[in-house]
Design a protein around this motif. Structure first.
Motif, PDB file in Angstrom:
ATOM      1  N   UNK A   1       0.755  -0.921   0.052  1.00 60.89           N
ATOM      2  CA  UNK A   1       0.043   0.273  -0.062  1.00 60.89           C
ATOM      3  C   UNK A   1       0.905   1.278   0.018  1.00 60.89           C
ATOM      4  N   UNK A   2       0.518   1.789  -1.051  1.00 61.07           N
ATOM      5  CA  UNK A   2       1.506   3.310  -0.669  1.00 61.07           C
ATOM      6  C   UNK A   2       0.896   3.984   0.200  1.00 61.07           C
ATOM      7  N   UNK A   3       1.505   5.062   0.492  1.00 59.98           N
ATOM      8  CA  UNK A   3       2.025   6.413   1.309  1.00 59.98           C
ATOM      9  C   UNK A   3       1.244   7.174   0.114  1.00 59.98           C
ATOM     10  N   UNK A   4      -0.262   7.897   0.723  1.00 60.48           N
ATOM     11  CA  UNK A   4      -0.863   9.225   0.272  1.00 60.48           C
ATOM     12  C   UNK A   4      -0.217  10.103   0.341  1.00 60.48           C
ATOM     13  N   UNK A   5      -0.454  11.478  -1.191  1.00 58.16           N
ATOM     14  CA  UNK A   5       0.271  12.414  -0.788  1.00 58.16           C
ATOM     15  C   UNK A   5      -0.084  13.217  -1.223  1.00 58.16           C
ATOM     16  N   UNK A   6      -1.946  13.212   0.176  1.00 60.93           N
ATOM     17  CA  UNK A   6      -2.198  14.351   0.449  1.00 60.93           C
ATOM     18  C   UNK A   6      -2.893  14.009   1.920  1.00 60.93           C
ATOM     19  N   UNK A   7      -3.169  13.990   2.896  1.00 64.18           N
ATOM     20  CA  UNK A   7      -3.441  14.437   3.969  1.00 64.18           C
ATOM     21  C   UNK A   7      -5.072  15.076   4.731  1.00 64.18           C
ATOM     22  N   UNK A   8      -6.185  14.287   5.006  1.00 62.79           N
ATOM     23  CA  UNK A   8      -7.107  15.404   5.243  1.00 62.79           C
ATOM     24  C   UNK A   8      -6.839  15.573   6.732  1.00 62.79           C
ATOM     25  N   UNK A   9      -7.694  16.463   7.086  1.00 61.10           N
ATOM     26  CA  UNK A   9      -7.179  17.461   8.579  1.00 61.10           C
ATOM     27  C   UNK A   9      -7.191  16.542   9.711  1.00 61.10           C
ATOM     28  N   UNK A  10      -8.485  15.597   9.413  1.00 59.27           N
ATOM     29  CA  UNK A  10      -8.173  14.354  10.709  1.00 59.27           C
ATOM     30  C   UNK A  10      -7.669  13.600  10.666  1.00 59.27           C
ATOM     31  N   UNK A  11      -6.361  12.896   9.351  1.00 54.74           N
ATOM     32  CA  UNK A  11      -5.366  12.437   9.287  1.00 54.74           C
ATOM     33  C   UNK A  11      -4.018  13.193   9.757  1.00 54.74           C
ATOM     34  N   UNK A  12      -4.379  14.518   9.488  1.00 54.34           N
ATOM     35  CA  UNK A  12      -3.306  15.303  10.078  1.00 54.34           C
ATOM     36  C   UNK A  12      -2.951  15.542  12.154  1.00 54.34           C
ATOM     37  N   UNK A  13      -4.514  15.545  12.058  1.00 53.54           N
ATOM     38  CA  UNK A  13      -4.583  15.144  13.599  1.00 53.54           C
ATOM     39  C   UNK A  13      -3.663  14.421  14.521  1.00 53.54           C
ATOM     40  N   UNK A  14      -4.710  12.916  13.494  1.00 54.33           N
ATOM     41  CA  UNK A  14      -3.562  11.815  13.611  1.00 54.33           C
ATOM     42  C   UNK A  14      -2.166  11.499  13.779  1.00 54.33           C
ATOM     43  N   UNK A  15      -1.492  11.743  12.532  1.00 53.00           N
ATOM     44  CA  UNK A  15      -0.089  12.515  12.570  1.00 53.00           C
ATOM     45  C   UNK A  15       0.060  12.959  13.735  1.00 53.00           C
ATOM     46  N   UNK A  16      -0.216  13.978  14.555  1.00 50.25           N
ATOM     47  CA  UNK A  16       0.076  14.246  15.963  1.00 50.25           C
ATOM     48  C   UNK A  16      -0.054  13.748  16.601  1.00 50.25           C
ATOM     49  N   UNK A  17      -0.767  12.398  16.834  1.00 47.59           N
ATOM     50  CA  UNK A  17      -1.129  12.473  17.687  1.00 47.59           C
ATOM     51  C   UNK A  17      -2.098  13.181  18.514  1.00 47.59           C
ATOM     52  N   UNK A  18      -3.017  13.857  17.809  1.00 50.89           N
ATOM     53  CA  UNK A  18      -3.896  14.576  19.250  1.00 50.89           C
ATOM     54  C   UNK A  18      -3.472  16.051  19.419  1.00 50.89           C
ATOM     55  N   UNK A  19      -2.000  16.214  19.579  1.00 52.60           N
ATOM     56  CA  UNK A  19      -0.995  17.146  19.780  1.00 52.60           C
ATOM     57  C   UNK A  19      -1.570  18.201  19.680  1.00 52.60           C
ATOM     58  N   UNK A  20      -1.831  18.155  17.634  1.00 54.56           N
ATOM     59  CA  UNK A  20      -2.524  19.833  17.357  1.00 54.56           C
ATOM     60  C   UNK A  20      -4.487  19.348  16.948  1.00 54.56           C
ATOM     61  N   UNK A  21      -5.268  19.844  16.985  1.00 56.11           N
ATOM     62  CA  UNK A  21      -6.404  20.312  17.563  1.00 56.11           C
ATOM     63  C   UNK A  21      -6.983  20.511  15.762  1.00 56.11           C
ATOM     64  N   UNK A  22      -8.328  19.977  15.266  1.00 52.45           N
ATOM     65  CA  UNK A  22      -8.548  20.474  13.981  1.00 52.45           C
ATOM     66  C   UNK A  22      -8.957  22.062  14.413  1.00 52.45           C
ATOM     67  N   UNK A  23      -9.292  22.352  15.428  1.00 53.61           N
ATOM     68  CA  UNK A  23      -9.271  24.121  15.518  1.00 53.61           C
ATOM     69  C   UNK A  23      -8.204  24.471  15.140  1.00 53.61           C
ATOM     70  N   UNK A  24      -7.299  24.500  15.787  1.00 50.71           N
ATOM     71  CA  UNK A  24      -5.851  24.554  16.110  1.00 50.71           C
ATOM     72  C   UNK A  24      -5.744  24.809  14.513  1.00 50.71           C
ATOM     73  N   UNK A  25      -5.730  23.863  13.529  1.00 50.60           N
ATOM     74  CA  UNK A  25      -5.221  23.614  12.134  1.00 50.60           C
ATOM     75  C   UNK A  25      -6.196  24.788  11.107  1.00 50.60           C
ATOM     76  N   UNK A  26      -7.448  24.918  11.598  1.00 46.07           N
ATOM     77  CA  UNK A  26      -8.498  25.877  11.211  1.00 46.07           C
ATOM     78  C   UNK A  26      -8.105  27.330  11.440  1.00 46.07           C
TER      79      UNK A  26
END
Length: 77
Positions: A1-26
């Motif tokens: 399985x290949x690595x995706x080229x783009x991540x959704x907001x939810x996937x970014x939150x998961x990448x940073x283990x919840x230390x960056x929230x959706x609200x912070x990204x917004x």
């Protein structure tokens, strides 16, 4: 399985283990700070290459500690 080229907001939150929230990204998007993103209609996507670049730009470089012998740490008697 290949690595995706783009991540959704939810996937970014998961990448940073919840230390960056959706609200912070917004908020960062509104202030034009944080990792670069692409907006297509209502969809917000983060290129993985940009997240990697942003990670490197926030890397804290530490200097190596001085190597001290145990005698230097021992209290004087």
């Amino acid at each position: 399985m290949s690595t995706p080229a783009y991540l959704t907001v939810e996937e970014v939150v998961a990448r940073y283990r919840g230390q960056v929230s959706e609200g912070t990204l917004r908020n960062w998007r509104a202030m034009r700070i944080g990792p670069s993103f692409i907006k297509i209609g209502k969809a917000v996507l983060y290129p993985v290459s940009e997240l990697d670049r942003w990670d490197k730009s926030n890397l804290v470089i530490c200097r190596p500690s001085r190597s001290l012998s145990l005698e230097e740490h021992a209290p004087a008697r």
